[in-house]
Write an enzyme that holds these catalytic residues in place. Structure first.
Site, short mmCIF file in Angstrom:
data_model
loop_
_atom_site.label_atom_id
_atom_site.label_comp_id
_atom_site.label_asym_id
_atom_site.label_seq_id
_atom_site.Cartn_x
_atom_site.Cartn_y
_atom_site.Cartn_z
N GLU A 147 10.30 7.63 -17.13
CA GLU A 147 8.91 8.25 -17.43
C GLU A 147 8.47 7.81 -18.68
OE1 GLU A 147 8.45 12.33 -14.73
OE2 GLU A 147 10.13 12.19 -16.12
N HIS A 201 0.81 -1.18 -0.06
CA HIS A 201 -0.09 0.14 0.20
C HIS A 201 0.81 1.06 0.04
CE1 HIS A 201 -3.17 -2.86 1.18
NE2 HIS A 201 -2.37 -3.30 1.96
N LYS A 219 16.56 21.12 -11.24
CA LYS A 219 16.16 19.71 -11.49
C LYS A 219 16.89 18.63 -12.36
CE LYS A 219 11.93 19.14 -11.68
NZ LYS A 219 10.30 19.22 -11.68
N SER A 244 15.54 20.60 -16.40
CA SER A 244 14.30 21.47 -16.68
C SER A 244 14.90 22.87 -17.41
CB SER A 244 13.72 21.76 -15.45
OG SER A 244 13.00 22.98 -15.53
#
Ligand code: ARG
Length: 458
Positions: free
Chosen positions: A290, A156, A283, A277
């Protein structure tokens, strides 16, 4: 010129031609079409349609064409031929003249395309099997290097029990081993040759189809001509294999994306597979992962698309079936790319052990240990579970880990608890206890690594 000009007095509308033509994607079957054509020319000798000499001439020209195609496959795209089958035939006629027009005797593009696509699938499965094994090898190597990296295991997405980074890697080895065996199953079923089934009813020439199948490297010839030209089960199976394989890779990607967050900080990804970025200089985004996670979607789409295309199709060949290629090519290319990219991600990964350890120590991941300790002292498990629950509440209240509670505090919940509880609550002990097959104990993990290595070496 189209292959079927005789019956027609009007030229096709240019817009229809564009809609109908498949060369822009089936050019990828060029090698298979040529190899299939060489085999077919040999079969035509056995039924006296071609002389041995004519066959040699055709074979030589086809082999020249094969070389040309291998050197420059996209040259094909400059042609306005309808599909790869017409392209190969027209090139052959250009090379050997009228003799080239004999090749299509007794053959149809229906058994031809079915054969070409199966040959292509066999080749592509080999590439996928090899990439699947490479990723398993990379995972085993990463496991081997990280056997002592303790980190929280989750259910979970809540910290549940401590595991090791190695054990996590080996979980994905299992998924990939199943992907590998699914591909091998698919390969067994698709290894039957449709060539010599003609348009739908079989060929009118007494060709030995088993011999022909053997020449093309198939295990045998198909049994029913109607089925042979309309069967695309191998496309469905490969798309299912890809769909499941990509689901696995998307989970792998998601786990690592999470491990790489500032919040978890369990791993650092290499600069080679991340990007920055344009606005926020701090970043470093996990783009490779992804994209793997994202590309899972189009592969599921290709499977669903093909299922729907085939649903309710009457026997035998229908032009609908031309829709089998783009989705299949894209799905298998995507799967292969994602397998390769996953290897690249693992090659540069850095496991941040102190942070993993710290996270494993927080979150009461050793609560089950305390319950097992009570069970060993004669407390029934249900009761032990309740006692530990109360101890966890107390620890949360004090803002400390279970093992940081004073003995007197622990004894408030159960008088059987004594000093010997503390070693049991250590992370190492939590791991050590799970020593049954498949568990996270260092010994079991080492055995699992050895077994995986042996399997992959074979
Ligand atoms: N381009 C076609 C396909 O990919 C080849 C078979 C065409 N057969 C036919 N009878 N029109 O399915």
């Amino acid at each position: 010129m189209a292959l079927w000009g005789g019956r027609f007095t009007q030229a096709a509308d240019q817009r229809f031609k564009q809609f109908n033509d498949s060369l822009r994607f089936d050019y990828r079957l060029a090698e298979q079409d040529i190899i299939g054509s060489v085999a077919w020319s040999k079969a035509l000798v056995t039924v006296n349609v071609l002389t041995a000499e004519e066959q040699q001439q055709l074979e030589a020209a086809l082999n020249t064409l094969l070389d040309e195609v291998r050197t420059d496959p996209v040259r094909i795209l400059q042609s306005d031929a309808e599909d790869i089958h017409s392209w190969v035939e027209s090139q052959l006629i250009e090379k050997v003249g009228a003799l080239g027009k004999k090749l299509h005797t007794g053959r149809s593009r229906n058994d031809q395309v079915a054969t070409d696509l199966k040959l292509w699938c066999k080749m592509q499965v080999e590439a996928l099997l090899s990439a699947t094994r490479q990723l398993q090898q990379a995972l085993v190597a990463t496991a081997e290097a990280n056997q002592d990296a303790v980190m929280p295991g989750y259910t979970h997405l809540q910290r549940a029990q401590p595991v090791t980074f190695a054990h996590w890697c080996l979980a994905y080895v299992e998924m990939l081993a199943r992907d590998e065996s699914r591909l091998q199953d698919t390969l067994k079923r698709l290894d039957v040759s449709p060539l010599g089934c003609g348009a739908l009813a079989g060929t009118a020439y007494a060709i030995d189809r088993e011999q022909l199948a053997g020449w093309l490297g198939f295990a045998s010839a198909t049994r029913n001509s109607l089925d042979s030209v309309s069967d695309r089960d191998h496309v469905l199976e490969l798309l299912s294999d890809a769909a499941i394989g990509m689901v696995h890779l998307s989970r792998f990607a998601e786990d690592l994306i999470f491990f790489n967050t500032g919040e978890a900080g369990f791993v650092e990804l290499s600069d080679k597979v991340t990007s920055g970025s344009s606005l926020m200089p701090q970043k470093k985004n996990p783009d490779a992962l992804e994209l793997i996670r994202g590309k899972c979607g189009r592969v599921q789409g290709a499977l669903t698309g093909m299922m729907m295309t085939l649903k309710g199709l009457p026997l035998a060949y229908n032009k609908d079936m031309q829709e089998d290629k783009e989705g299949l090519f894209d799905a298998l290319d995507t799967w292969l790319d994602c397998l390769h990219m996953s290897v690249l991600v693992l090659e540069g990964i850095q496991v941040k052990r102190p942070r993993c350890q710290e996270a494993a120590e927080q979150g009461y991941a050793n609560a089950t240990e305390l319950a097992d300790y009570l069970v060993a002292k004669g407390v029934p498990f249900r009761e032990a579970h309740h006692i530990v629950g109360e101890a966890v509440v107390e620890a949360i209240k004090q803002g400390v880990a279970l093992e940081a509670l004073a003995l007197a505090d622990l004894q408030k919940f159960s008088s059987v608890i004594s000093d010997d509880v503390y070693p049991m609550l250590a992370l190492q002990s939590c791991l050590q206890q799970r020593s049954a097959k498949g568990g996270v104990s260092p010994r079991q993990v080492a055995l699992a690594i050895d077994a995986a290595k042996q399997r992959l070496d074979n």
